[in-house]
Design a protein around this motif. Structure first.
Motif, short mmCIF file in Angstrom:
data_model
loop_
_atom_site.label_atom_id
_atom_site.label_comp_id
_atom_site.label_asym_id
_atom_site.label_seq_id
_atom_site.Cartn_x
_atom_site.Cartn_y
_atom_site.Cartn_z
N VAL A 1 32.09 -10.81 0.33
CA VAL A 1 32.25 -11.29 1.46
C VAL A 1 30.90 -11.83 2.18
CG1 VAL A 1 33.44 -12.17 3.45
CG2 VAL A 1 34.53 -10.71 1.64
N LEU A 2 29.91 -10.65 2.32
CA LEU A 2 28.85 -11.10 3.31
C LEU A 2 27.95 -12.15 2.18
CD1 LEU A 2 27.23 -9.66 5.51
CD2 LEU A 2 26.15 -8.17 4.29
N TYR A 3 27.64 -11.23 1.28
CA TYR A 3 26.62 -12.18 0.53
C TYR A 3 26.65 -13.98 0.39
CZ TYR A 3 25.08 -15.32 -3.52
OH TYR A 3 23.90 -15.79 -4.62
N GLY A 4 28.25 -14.05 0.53
CA GLY A 4 28.72 -15.85 0.02
C GLY A 4 28.65 -15.92 1.60
N ALA A 5 28.99 -15.53 2.72
CA ALA A 5 28.34 -16.12 4.31
C ALA A 5 27.04 -16.16 4.45
CB ALA A 5 29.10 -15.24 5.31
N LEU A 6 26.20 -15.12 4.07
CA LEU A 6 24.58 -15.67 3.86
C LEU A 6 24.50 -16.82 3.14
CD1 LEU A 6 23.86 -11.67 3.84
CD2 LEU A 6 24.25 -13.28 6.18
N MET A 7 24.70 -16.62 2.04
CA MET A 7 24.51 -18.27 0.84
C MET A 7 24.90 -19.30 1.61
SD MET A 7 22.02 -18.68 -1.14
CE MET A 7 22.43 -16.79 -2.05
N GLY B 1 24.62 -10.75 -5.74
CA GLY B 1 25.44 -11.39 -4.92
C GLY B 1 26.35 -11.79 -5.83
N GLN B 2 26.23 -12.74 -6.88
CA GLN B 2 26.96 -13.73 -7.62
C GLN B 2 28.15 -12.50 -8.40
OE1 GLN B 2 27.47 -16.03 -6.12
NE2 GLN B 2 27.67 -17.36 -7.49
N PHE B 3 27.32 -12.16 -9.04
CA PHE B 3 28.17 -10.55 -9.88
C PHE B 3 29.48 -10.15 -8.75
CE2 PHE B 3 28.90 -6.67 -12.37
CZ PHE B 3 29.59 -8.03 -13.15
N LEU B 4 29.12 -9.62 -7.89
CA LEU B 4 30.30 -9.40 -6.69
C LEU B 4 30.93 -9.84 -6.84
CD1 LEU B 4 28.00 -7.28 -4.33
CD2 LEU B 4 29.21 -6.49 -5.22
N VAL B 5 31.14 -11.57 -6.68
CA VAL B 5 31.71 -12.32 -6.51
C VAL B 5 32.91 -12.08 -7.72
CG1 VAL B 5 32.29 -14.74 -5.99
CG2 VAL B 5 30.97 -14.20 -4.56
N ALA B 6 32.00 -12.93 -8.93
CA ALA B 6 32.78 -12.44 -10.57
C ALA B 6 33.32 -10.94 -10.43
CB ALA B 6 31.47 -12.20 -11.20
N LEU C 1 29.77 -26.35 -0.80
CA LEU C 1 31.40 -26.39 -0.89
C LEU C 1 31.48 -25.23 -1.99
CD1 LEU C 1 31.65 -29.92 -0.99
CD2 LEU C 1 31.27 -28.48 1.28
N ILE C 2 31.54 -24.94 -2.67
CA ILE C 2 31.34 -24.49 -4.19
C ILE C 2 31.40 -23.35 -2.91
CG2 ILE C 2 30.45 -22.94 -6.55
CD1 ILE C 2 30.33 -26.27 -7.39
N TYR C 3 30.28 -22.61 -2.96
CA TYR C 3 30.25 -22.00 -2.40
C TYR C 3 31.69 -20.79 -1.01
CZ TYR C 3 25.83 -19.56 -4.35
OH TYR C 3 24.88 -19.43 -5.30
N LEU C 4 31.83 -22.46 0.04
CA LEU C 4 32.54 -21.88 0.79
C LEU C 4 34.00 -21.68 0.22
CD1 LEU C 4 32.29 -24.86 3.36
CD2 LEU C 4 31.96 -22.27 3.70
N ALA C 5 34.17 -22.27 -1.27
CA ALA C 5 35.22 -22.04 -2.01
C ALA C 5 35.05 -20.96 -2.27
CB ALA C 5 35.59 -23.17 -2.59
N TYR C 6 34.26 -20.36 -3.43
CA TYR C 6 34.74 -19.04 -3.74
C TYR C 6 34.76 -18.10 -2.04
CZ TYR C 6 31.95 -20.02 -7.37
OH TYR C 6 31.94 -20.44 -8.60
N LEU C 7 34.96 -18.47 -1.24
CA LEU C 7 34.85 -17.47 0.32
C LEU C 7 36.04 -17.78 0.36
CD1 LEU C 7 32.03 -18.07 2.65
CD2 LEU C 7 32.32 -15.52 2.27
#
Length: 521
Positions: free
Chosen positions: A459-465, A83-88, A407-413
């Motif tokens: 986005v889906l991964y970040g929201a679920l996390m 999931g994080q690699f998708l964000v990366a 908050l970090i995950y929200l910032a990523y979103l």
């Protein structure tokens, strides 16, 4: 009231010998070269790797994952990495097009506009300040175990006791003063210290993996064991909770983007080091988890309580165990340094745009060191202030350290969400605000036709996390049962941060620079 800082005009050759191409590239984005551009590929990688700091975080958090999910919690590690690699990948693509300090703020601003950008930066800044304090306090877990002389206050080193909490604040404060001084001296010294520390941490990770695998008591099939020490009903829910351990660890890999204005050839270096920092951390951390499960004397509540230190003590013995603890202390040091450095660049970037109180002061760059000194000092003071919470209530401090990851995950979103919307409008190929090649004509990193799919999954991964991290669980946020309100710490933290952010949001002033800037290819 905010003010727009005066920026010195760009010169053909900066004090740090900035290549004309990088300085011109930054100018095309709307900013003049003020920071000294001296970081290479390894220094850029080290910034992200030391923020993740698997030696520090797995040392602290192995028991959390195992305590909830048993040996099979191992599988949460590759899931979170995927999931994080998708964000990366999304970060790498946007880093190639906007190589600017204050990455999360700048990227979310350019994708989603002023309000989204400001809150993206606000979430990340608050999270990094709390995370730096949490990293600094980890010294109390390590140093008194190396030498009892480090227990300066009282005689009980346990972090939850009065003497242990007070001593933790003392050790953490000393560490924060040191890293603040290094950041004030200049990025060259920060880079040297961080790079040496990362080499030490990499050596330590390899040593731990070898020690664990050479003392294995069971095979790798242990990762299919779903036995849970606490015998919680419904394994799938226990498995989901155990994934919080990996979620806590694999953040901060985008720090290479925070230092883009101090990196040579950032359009090519930053995208590569963002992906590399996460991947190397994931591989090293996964092998450490597997080795720990294979070498653990027992797979019971003692492992859940003692975690990785318990296993290493049984494998290495007292002397080599203390040698490894020294390496862990180094990892804690560079982790704190990396977080504070990233946060100072974020604060500088927002202040340079006049988006914070006292912007003129916070955006001032020392001409000799080439660094924004005041943000580093302010962050150090704020971190020490947060450390003091641990003296009054260690449970509240632990909860703060946990919920700041939300908050970090929200910032990523705030980056990946608007980025997906912009893709449907044709970004990055249409719109005229991003180049396809760098100044040398080399093609920039791009997801191509897979962009929408990768971005949507990110986005889906970040929201679920975010939902998983913020879910009100007493066993995570209030394990002692003494403060039931703490189980709602996640939602309360999000609401409080948003409300304070609304109160602090700069109103009644036009942004000094347009969101969409024409770039030269």
């Amino acid at each position: 009231m905010t003010s727009t800082p005066e920026v010195a005009p760009a010169t053909p050759s900066s004090p740090a010998g900035v290549p004309d191409a990088d300085a011109h590239d930054l100018s095309a984005l709307g900013y003049d070269q003020q920071l000294h551009r001296s970081l290479g590929k390894f220094a850029s990688f080290a910034a992200g790797f030391s923020f993740v700091s698997i030696l520090t975080t797995i040392f602290q958090l192995f028991g959390l994952g195992f305590g909830f999910g048993g040996p099979a919690f191992f599988w949460t590690w590759p899931i979170v990495y995927a999931g994080q690699f998708l964000v990366a990948l999304c970060f790498a693509e946007i880093a190639a097009r906007y190589p600017i300090s204050g990455a999360i703020y700048q990227w979310s601003r350019r994708m989603g506009g002023e309000v989204v950008g400001w809150f993206g930066g606000w979430f990340m800044m608050i999270a990094q300040i709390v995370t730096a304090a949490a990293a600094a306090i980890a010294l109390q877990v390590v140093l008194p175990s190396i030498w009892i002389g480090f227990q300066i206050i009282g005689d009980d080193p346990t972090l939850t006791t009065t003497s242990g909490a007070a001593n933790a604040v003392l050790l953490g404060s000393v560490l924060l003063v040191i890293v603040t001084a290094i950041n004030c001296v200049g990025v060259r010294w920060m880079s040297r210290v961080n790079s040496i520390g990362v080499v030490c941490e990499l050596v330590g990770v390899v040593a731990v993996i070898l020690a664990l695998f050479t003392h294995a008591q069971r095979g790798p099939d242990v990762v299919f064991d779903t036995g849970v020490p606490g015998q919680q009903p419904g394994y799938i829910w226990a498995f989901i909770v155990s994934g919080l351990m990996a979620a806590y660890v694999m953040v901060g890999f985008g720090s290479a983007g925070e230092l883009a204005e101090e990196t040579r050839d950032p359009r090519r270096v930053a995208p590569r080091t963002i992906r590399m920092a996460l991947t190397v951390s994931a591989i090293g951390g996964g092998l450490m988890l597997l080795g720990t499960l294979m070498a653990a004397p027992t797979l019971d509540e003692q492992l859940a309580t003692g975690g990785l230190p318990y296993v290493l003590d049984s494998v290495l013995g007292s002397f080599w165990g203390k040698v490894l603890l020294c390496d862990v202390a180094i990892a804690i040091f560079i982790c704190t340094l990396a977080i504070q450095t990233a946060c100072s660049r974020l604060m500088f970037s927002m202040a340079r745009d006049g988006r914070l109180p006292f912007s003129a002061q916070l955006s001032h760059v020392n001409s000799r060191t080439g660094t924004p000194i005041l943000p580093s000092i302010l962050i150090g003071v704020l971190c020490i202030g947060i450390l003091l919470v641990n003296v009054g209530n260690s449970a509240i401090f632990a909860t703060l350290a946990s919920v700041c990851i939300i908050l970090i995950y929200l910032a990523y979103l705030a980056v990946t969400g608007p980025m997906l919307y912009r893709r449907f409008q044709g970004w990055p190929h249409r719109g005229g605000d991003t180049p396809a090649v760098d100044a040398g004509g080399r093609k920039l990193f791009s997801l191509g036709r897979f962009g929408i799919v990768v971005n949507a999954l990110a986005v889906l991964y970040g929201a679920l996390m975010v939902i998983n991290l913020a879910w009100p669980r007493a066993e995570v946020f209030d394990p002692s049962g003494e403060m039931p309100i703490l189980r709602w710490a996640g939602p309360i933290c999000i609401v409080a941060t948003v409300l304070v952010g609304i109160a602090c949001y700069p109103r009644g002033k036009e942004h000094p620079r347009p969101v969409s800037t024409r770039l030269s290819a």
